[in-house]
Motif scaffolding. Structure first.
Motif, PDB file in Angstrom:
ATOM      1  N   ILE A  84       0.830  -1.205   0.000  1.00  0.00           N
ATOM      2  CA  ILE A  84       0.000   0.000   0.000  1.00  0.00           C
ATOM      3  C   ILE A  84       0.867   1.259   0.000  1.00  0.00           C
ATOM      4  O   ILE A  84       0.347   2.368   0.009  1.00  0.00           O
ATOM      5  N   HIS A  85       2.181   1.071  -0.001  1.00  0.00           N
ATOM      6  CA  HIS A  85       3.128   2.181   0.015  1.00  0.00           C
ATOM      7  C   HIS A  85       3.474   2.553  -1.427  1.00  0.00           C
ATOM      8  O   HIS A  85       3.978   1.730  -2.195  1.00  0.00           O
ATOM      9  N   TRP A  86       3.164   3.786  -1.821  1.00  0.00           N
ATOM     10  CA  TRP A  86       3.508   4.263  -3.156  1.00  0.00           C
ATOM     11  C   TRP A  86       5.007   4.566  -3.191  1.00  0.00           C
ATOM     12  O   TRP A  86       5.530   5.272  -2.323  1.00  0.00           O
ATOM     13  N   PHE A  87       5.705   4.058  -4.193  1.00  0.00           N
ATOM     14  CA  PHE A  87       7.157   4.211  -4.248  1.00  0.00           C
ATOM     15  C   PHE A  87       7.588   4.772  -5.596  1.00  0.00           C
ATOM     16  O   PHE A  87       6.853   4.696  -6.585  1.00  0.00           O
ATOM     17  N   ARG A  88       8.795   5.347  -5.619  1.00  0.00           N
ATOM     18  CA  ARG A  88       9.368   5.881  -6.851  1.00  0.00           C
ATOM     19  C   ARG A  88       9.646   4.744  -7.811  1.00  0.00           C
ATOM     20  O   ARG A  88      10.414   3.829  -7.512  1.00  0.00           O
ATOM     21  N   LEU A  89       9.026   4.825  -8.968  1.00  0.00           N
ATOM     22  CA  LEU A  89       9.143   3.752  -9.950  1.00  0.00           C
ATOM     23  C   LEU A  89      10.595   3.540 -10.376  1.00  0.00           C
ATOM     24  O   LEU A  89      11.035   2.405 -10.577  1.00  0.00           O
ATOM     25  N   GLN A  90      11.374   4.618 -10.472  1.00  0.00           N
ATOM     26  CA  GLN A  90      12.704   4.487 -11.049  1.00  0.00           C
ATOM     27  C   GLN A  90      13.713   3.856 -10.109  1.00  0.00           C
ATOM     28  O   GLN A  90      14.663   3.204 -10.562  1.00  0.00           O
ATOM     29  N   ASP A  91      13.553   4.027  -8.784  1.00  0.00           N
ATOM     30  CA  ASP A  91      14.611   3.526  -7.900  1.00  0.00           C
ATOM     31  C   ASP A  91      14.142   3.096  -6.511  1.00  0.00           C
ATOM     32  O   ASP A  91      14.949   2.633  -5.707  1.00  0.00           O
ATOM     33  N   ASN A  92      12.848   3.256  -6.183  1.00  0.00           N
ATOM     34  CA  ASN A  92      12.342   2.850  -4.871  1.00  0.00           C
ATOM     35  C   ASN A  92      13.132   3.521  -3.747  1.00  0.00           C
ATOM     36  O   ASN A  92      13.415   2.907  -2.724  1.00  0.00           O
ATOM     37  N   ASP A  93      13.482   4.791  -3.933  1.00  0.00           N
ATOM     38  CA  ASP A  93      14.231   5.534  -2.910  1.00  0.00           C
ATOM     39  C   ASP A  93      13.267   6.454  -2.172  1.00  0.00           C
ATOM     40  O   ASP A  93      12.725   7.392  -2.760  1.00  0.00           O
ATOM     41  N   PRO A  94      13.024   6.231  -0.857  1.00  0.00           N
ATOM     42  CA  PRO A  94      12.052   7.032  -0.124  1.00  0.00           C
ATOM     43  C   PRO A  94      12.610   8.320   0.464  1.00  0.00           C
ATOM     44  O   PRO A  94      11.886   9.062   1.131  1.00  0.00           O
ATOM     45  N   ILE A  95      13.901   8.605   0.216  1.00  0.00           N
ATOM     46  CA  ILE A  95      14.549   9.722   0.899  1.00  0.00           C
ATOM     47  C   ILE A  95      15.082  10.775  -0.055  1.00  0.00           C
ATOM     48  O   ILE A  95      15.054  11.978   0.239  1.00  0.00           O
ATOM     49  N   VAL A  96      15.562  10.369  -1.221  1.00  0.00           N
ATOM     50  CA  VAL A  96      16.236  11.291  -2.127  1.00  0.00           C
ATOM     51  C   VAL A  96      15.312  12.451  -2.516  1.00  0.00           C
ATOM     52  O   VAL A  96      14.103  12.280  -2.694  1.00  0.00           O
ATOM     53  N   VAL A  97      15.897  13.638  -2.622  1.00  0.00           N
ATOM     54  CA  VAL A  97      15.173  14.836  -3.045  1.00  0.00           C
ATOM     55  C   VAL A  97      15.774  15.308  -4.359  1.00  0.00           C
ATOM     56  O   VAL A  97      16.973  15.585  -4.435  1.00  0.00           O
ATOM     57  N   ASP A  98      14.953  15.366  -5.398  1.00  0.00           N
ATOM     58  CA  ASP A  98      15.443  15.821  -6.697  1.00  0.00           C
ATOM     59  C   ASP A  98      14.286  16.470  -7.454  1.00  0.00           C
ATOM     60  O   ASP A  98      13.250  16.779  -6.873  1.00  0.00           O
ATOM     61  N   GLY A  99      14.451  16.666  -8.749  1.00  0.00           N
ATOM     62  CA  GLY A  99      13.441  17.370  -9.533  1.00  0.00           C
ATOM     63  C   GLY A  99      12.423  16.479 -10.200  1.00  0.00           C
ATOM     64  O   GLY A  99      11.740  16.918 -11.132  1.00  0.00           O
TER      65      GLY A  99
ATOM     66  N   SER B 125       3.710  12.059 -10.289  1.00  0.00           N
ATOM     67  CA  SER B 125       2.416  11.739 -10.901  1.00  0.00           C
ATOM     68  C   SER B 125       2.254  10.227 -10.902  1.00  0.00           C
ATOM     69  O   SER B 125       3.125   9.487 -10.412  1.00  0.00           O
ATOM     70  N   GLY B 126       1.162   9.769 -11.480  1.00  0.00           N
ATOM     71  CA  GLY B 126       0.929   8.340 -11.568  1.00  0.00           C
ATOM     72  C   GLY B 126       1.875   7.618 -12.500  1.00  0.00           C
ATOM     73  O   GLY B 126       1.880   6.385 -12.532  1.00  0.00           O
ATOM     74  N   THR B 127       2.687   8.355 -13.256  1.00  0.00           N
ATOM     75  CA  THR B 127       3.678   7.705 -14.117  1.00  0.00           C
ATOM     76  C   THR B 127       5.037   7.569 -13.440  1.00  0.00           C
ATOM     77  O   THR B 127       5.900   6.859 -13.941  1.00  0.00           O
ATOM     78  N   SER B 128       5.236   8.256 -12.309  1.00  0.00           N
ATOM     79  CA  SER B 128       6.523   8.168 -11.614  1.00  0.00           C
ATOM     80  C   SER B 128       6.416   7.480 -10.261  1.00  0.00           C
ATOM     81  O   SER B 128       7.436   7.115  -9.671  1.00  0.00           O
ATOM     82  N   TYR B 129       5.198   7.313  -9.765  1.00  0.00           N
ATOM     83  CA  TYR B 129       4.967   6.610  -8.497  1.00  0.00           C
ATOM     84  C   TYR B 129       3.953   5.497  -8.710  1.00  0.00           C
ATOM     85  O   TYR B 129       2.994   5.651  -9.476  1.00  0.00           O
ATOM     86  N   THR B 130       4.164   4.383  -8.034  1.00  0.00           N
ATOM     87  CA  THR B 130       3.271   3.241  -8.169  1.00  0.00           C
ATOM     88  C   THR B 130       3.276   2.459  -6.863  1.00  0.00           C
ATOM     89  O   THR B 130       4.116   2.675  -5.993  1.00  0.00           O
ATOM     90  N   ARG B 131       2.345   1.531  -6.727  1.00  0.00           N
ATOM     91  CA  ARG B 131       2.400   0.567  -5.629  1.00  0.00           C
ATOM     92  C   ARG B 131       2.241  -0.848  -6.184  1.00  0.00           C
ATOM     93  O   ARG B 131       1.823  -1.759  -5.488  1.00  0.00           O
TER      94      ARG B 131
END
Length: 367
Positions: free
Chosen positions: A166-181, A185-191
């Motif tokens: 149920i945790h939405w994660f960054r599709l590209q790397d599953n990194d919950p901490i990194v801050v970038d640009g 949206s629904g194309t960059s986050y998924t569960r």
């Protein structure tokens, strides 16, 4: 629309022992239940700015400044690494009683629930853990550290009722901490389990222990971002202070702000702003100290609780459900209740020796 009720209990006891995740509710139409995105008060599915007034109870004027400080952090919606002083994993609860709970950090966490966010970490068998929040988990085989991408939540497929993400994660790397640009949206986050990066078996969450060890025992050190923890992590240790939001906090909220279609930049996107008002009759949220001995909404072992109602828009199965935070039925406002039996520190700005000049626990010192 179908009205649903939810009680969001938060912040486990600090004197002893649902960002990334939205507060979730069951429509009662499926087994296992459906989960979705929860939007702040006043969202109707149309573009605009949602104004959410917050007040302090007449009997607690001392909460006005901490509330306004917390409001400013959520309104800025700027995630940061190294956002937490004296972060501690729930597994490392000290045996001593706290010398003072920092009230701003508790209010900050509670306002996250008002915005529709749940806890990042899993309560398993009634016990808070640092594993990533999930549904249906009966046990966890630990990866490199608790809450990391290598955790195996059991049961696993092909079990007919596997643990569910149920945790939405960054599709590209599953990194919950990194801050970038990255555009949220629904194309960059998924569960979606099938969308986890190669070699990952579960979404990671941002948990931290300021007492760094070798090898690392928390995801913040494991991923190279010490003293970084989601505000929506369900534990607040003594003298712990959140100075800013984490990436999981801000990015999960931004995903919800893309509206019902989860597409960034079109007609159902929205923004929000908390305001502080003196008159609680004009507020959506009321903050107050309460006695857990006499108030049925608050347990003795909880720092704070947010009492809210949820209204849902049912959609076909296997699609994202959308819910809206509202006052609980029969109540005029969302109620944020703080345990008045806790040793609160209302004046503390930073812990860990900040006032005394001891910066040994800080990751960065600027003259």
């Amino acid at each position: 629309m179908r009205a649903l009720l939810a009680l969001t209990y938060v912040l486990v006891v600090a004197q002893s022992a649902s960002a990334g995740v939205y507060a979730f509710v069951s429509l009662g139409t499926s087994d296992p239940p459906l989960f979705g995105i929860v939007h702040p008060p006043h969202f109707t599915g149309a573009v605009g700015t949602l104004t959410i007034p917050v007040c302090t109870a007449v009997a607690n004027p001392e909460l006005a400044v901490p509330i306004q400080d917390s409001i400013a952090v959520w309104n800025a919606l700027l995630p940061s690494v190294g956002n937490c002083a004296s972060c501690m994993r729930v597994e490392d609860i000290p045996s001593s009683r706290p010398v003072g709970q920092e009230v701003r950090s508790v209010i900050l966490h509670e306002l996250g629930h008002v915005l529709g966010l749940d806890h990042t970490n899993l309560i398993l068998g009634g016990i808070p853990t640092s594993y990533t929040n999930a549904v249906g988990t009966t046990s966890v085989t630990v990866g490199p550290v608790r809450g990391s991408s290598g955790d195996h939540h059991l049961p696993e497929p092909p079990n007919p009722n596997p643990a569910r993400i149920i945790h939405w994660f960054r599709l590209q790397d599953n990194d919950p901490i990194v801050v970038d640009g990255l555009a949220i949206s629904g194309t960059s986050y998924t569960r979606s389990r099938s969308s986890l990066p190669v070699g990952h078996v579960w979404p990671a969450n941002a948990n931290s222990d300021y007492r760094s060890t070798a090898p690392p025992d928390d995801t913040a050190d494991l991923l190279g971002f010490p003293n970084s923890q989601a505000v929506m992590y369900s534990f607040l240790g003594e003298r712990q202070v959140y100075q800013a939001l984490g990436a999981d906090d801000a990015n999960t909220l931004r995903l919800g702000m893309t509206g019902l279609d989860q597409v960034l930049g079109n007609a159902d996107d929205y923004a929000y702003t908390f305001t502080f008002v003196a008159d609680c009759n004009q507020a959506d949220v009321e903050v107050a100290f309460v006695d857990p001995e006499t108030d049925p909404d608050l347990d003795l072992g909880v720092l704070g609780v947010t009492i809210e109602g949820v209204t849902g828009i049912p959609q076909p199965p296997n699609q994202t459900q959308h819910y809206f935070v509202r006052p609980k039925t029969g109540r005029s406002r969302i109620e944020m209740k703080l345990n008045d039996r806790v040793a609160w520190d209302i004046e503390l700005v930073f812990g860990d020796g900040f006032e005394s000049g001891n910066s040994s626990d800080w990751s960065l010192v600027v003259p």
